[in-house]
Design a protein around this motif. Structure first.
Motif, PDB file in Angstrom:
ATOM      1  N   VAL A 114       0.853  -1.180   0.000  1.00  0.00           N
ATOM      2  CA  VAL A 114       0.000   0.000   0.000  1.00  0.00           C
ATOM      3  C   VAL A 114       0.890   1.231   0.000  1.00  0.00           C
ATOM      4  CG1 VAL A 114      -1.770   1.280   1.262  1.00  0.00           C
ATOM      5  CG2 VAL A 114      -1.728  -1.213   1.338  1.00  0.00           C
ATOM      6  N   LYS A 166      -3.661   5.984   0.862  1.00  0.00           N
ATOM      7  CA  LYS A 166      -5.009   5.638   1.293  1.00  0.00           C
ATOM      8  C   LYS A 166      -5.722   6.918   1.694  1.00  0.00           C
ATOM      9  CE  LYS A 166      -7.526   2.500   4.361  1.00  0.00           C
ATOM     10  NZ  LYS A 166      -8.450   3.488   4.936  1.00  0.00           N
ATOM     11  N   VAL A 192      -7.802   3.310  -2.183  1.00  0.00           N
ATOM     12  CA  VAL A 192      -6.462   2.826  -1.845  1.00  0.00           C
ATOM     13  C   VAL A 192      -5.597   2.799  -3.108  1.00  0.00           C
ATOM     14  CG1 VAL A 192      -5.161   0.853  -0.930  1.00  0.00           C
ATOM     15  CG2 VAL A 192      -7.403   1.386   0.003  1.00  0.00           C
ATOM     16  N   CYS A 213      -2.004   0.939  -4.457  1.00  0.00           N
ATOM     17  CA  CYS A 213      -0.969  -0.066  -4.212  1.00  0.00           C
ATOM     18  C   CYS A 213       0.079   0.008  -5.310  1.00  0.00           C
ATOM     19  CB  CYS A 213      -1.560  -1.469  -4.208  1.00  0.00           C
ATOM     20  SG  CYS A 213      -2.529  -1.861  -2.760  1.00  0.00           S
ATOM     21  N   PHE A 237      -8.652  -4.879  -2.084  1.00  0.00           N
ATOM     22  CA  PHE A 237      -8.686  -3.478  -1.686  1.00  0.00           C
ATOM     23  C   PHE A 237      -9.603  -3.281  -0.476  1.00  0.00           C
ATOM     24  CE2 PHE A 237      -6.133  -0.840  -4.335  1.00  0.00           C
ATOM     25  CZ  PHE A 237      -5.881  -1.607  -5.456  1.00  0.00           C
ATOM     26  N   LEU A 255      -7.508  -4.023   2.406  1.00  0.00           N
ATOM     27  CA  LEU A 255      -6.565  -2.936   2.684  1.00  0.00           C
ATOM     28  C   LEU A 255      -7.252  -1.796   3.425  1.00  0.00           C
ATOM     29  CD1 LEU A 255      -4.656  -2.698  -0.712  1.00  0.00           C
ATOM     30  CD2 LEU A 255      -4.090  -4.026   1.303  1.00  0.00           C
ATOM     31  N   GLY A 295      -4.335  -0.122   5.497  1.00  0.00           N
ATOM     32  CA  GLY A 295      -3.186  -0.104   4.600  1.00  0.00           C
ATOM     33  C   GLY A 295      -1.868  -0.193   5.349  1.00  0.00           C
TER      34      GLY A 295
END
Length: 454
Positions: A30, A33, A38, A40, A389, A392, A397
């Protein structure tokens, strides 16, 4: 405790790798955020490239956000240039009519110019020249497409350690068409005050020209030279005070161009100020750089050079070359017809879906032929990404550095990978023309040592 945290991070990393898009992308960590979703970092297993995958969730919750996202992905598809961030791919949603989230794949950049300025207090004159050249080269391309960026600032300029810069965040950009007046009328100008041209001060309802972007570039270049914002106004009046303290009070003709009544009256009643010589403000700067900066920061927009004129300035002698400073064909009305009418949420959804298909040629062909399917049941791994996601977001994250979102709107490029809080360029390196001839990868090898210090 640290061991437990490392174990947790390792478990999450394994989870990302195992449940990422197995068809193409291998998730790394990650890197951002916020309220939009999010971001990545990942490896594109087809090309070996590092990319940033951004999920933007619930994009149709507010139609203004959806229109901004549509505008941005459209512009980034049409504006393909080495100094503008590139969308590599947009994942196909499982359904044409029901999707709420989109996954956009960008080239991965390491930081942004704000971090570079903050972390590097020993940049060289060659760095300054190279940075400004790239920004003006990008702006020439953008403006010849009849696009105004309208929100240029250091945080909207991505950077790599090899000194490569790329302009991003076109969520506030607009297209001016050939049949419109030379000054354009828009009502939602909300760019950061510190980089806002004086003719816009205090006004969110203004007529203006591409010179607003030139002013912003001047402010950014001054910040690169000193490491500090040039006009960090606390409010409109303070902003005007800072501008006039350096540039002197403008003429009455120039003041008449300021749209905001309060700002115009304030300037008219202001005591006479003389301009401060830029050599006094920037004592260690290249005199040629200061002459160009003075042109970029002209109070009257008519006195500012175009990006193309600025590239021809003597400051860039030995670096500028017309054949690698391309122009762009003006964007057609058809591409932004939706800006001229009232659109519904479903209209914008269909238009965003049409943009996504640009990255799926066969499905685009089917769509244009009227034979596309409403639901896409082939293995696209979108469901895997949705689960990933979601995980996350639920876990904050924590597998990588979390960078807070500064803007509330759902603009596309942000945030970028910052490998540590003190992002450093090599202070002993200087850029060379080979960066343009052979690209950023060659730049690392071609940068030369200035000195050997411990």
């Amino acid at each position: 405790m640290q061991q437990d945290q490392r174990k947790k991070n390792s478990t999450e990393m394994d989870f990302f790798s195992e449940y990422g898009d197995a068809n193409r992308y291998k998730i790394q960590e990650v890197i951002g955020k916020g309220s939009y979703g999010v971001v990545c970092s990942a490896i594109d297993t087809h090309t070996g490239e590092k990319v940033a995958i951004k999920k933007i969730h619930d994009i149709f919750e507010h139609i203004s956000d959806a229109a901004r996202i549509l505008r941005e992905i459209k512009l980034l598809r049409l504006l393909r240039h080495p100094d503008i961030v590139e969308i590599k791919h947009i994942m196909l949603p499982p359904s044409r009519r029901d999707f709420k989230d989109i996954y956009v794949v960008f080239e991965l950049m390491e930081s942004d110019l704000h971090q570079v300025i903050k972390a590097n207090d020993d940049l060289t004159r060659e760095h300054y020249q190279f940075f400004l050249y790239q920004l003006l080269r990008a702006l020439k391309y953008i403006h010849t497409a009849n696009v105004y960026h309208r929100d240029l600032k250091p945080k909207n300029i991505l950077a790599n350690a090899n000194c490569k810069l790329k302009i991003c965040d076109f969520g506030l950009a607009r297209v001016a068409f050939n049949d419109t007046p030379s000054t354009i009328f828009w009502t939602d100008y909300v760019a950061t005050r510190w980089y806002r041209a004086p003719e816009l001060c205090g006004s969110f309802f203004s007529k203006y020209t591409p010179a607003i972007d030139i002013w912003s570039i001047g402010c950014i270049f001054a910040e690169v030279l000193t490491g500090k914002p040039l006009f960090p106004g606390k409010n409109v009046v303070h902003q005007l005070d800072l501008m006039t303290d350096l540039l002197g009070t403008p003429s009455l003709d120039t003041i008449s161009l300021v749209r905001n009544d309060k700002a115009r009256r304030y300037l008219t009643s202001m005591r006479k100020k003389q301009p401060v010589p830029l050599a006094q403000k920037f004592p260690n700067a290249d005199p040629l750089a200061l002459r160009l900066l003075e042109r970029l920061l002209a109070f009257d927009p008519k006195d500012r050079p175009t990006a193309e004129e600025a590239l021809a300035d003597p400051y860039f002698k030995g670096l500028a070359r017309v054949e690698r400073e391309p122009s762009c064909q003006p964007i057609t009305k058809m591409e932004f017809e939706f800006e001229r009418r009232r659109v519904t949420k479903e209209d914008v959804r269909e238009l965003i879906f049409r943009e996504i298909l640009e990255y799926h040629p066969q499905l685009l062909k089917d769509y244009l032929n009227g034979t596309e399917r409403t639901n896409f049941l082939y293995p696209s791994a979108v469901d895997q990404f949705r689960k990933q996601f979601a995980h996350l977001e639920e876990n904050g994250g924590k597998s990588g550095p979390v960078i807070p979102l500064e803007r509330k709107h759902a603009s596309l490029p942000r945030y970028v990978q910052v490998y540590n809080c003190a992002f450093k360029l090599n202070p002993y390196q200087r850029t060379t023309e080979s960066c343009f001839l052979q690209g950023p990868a060659h730049c690392r090898g071609s940068i030369q040592q200035k000195s050997q210090r411990h």
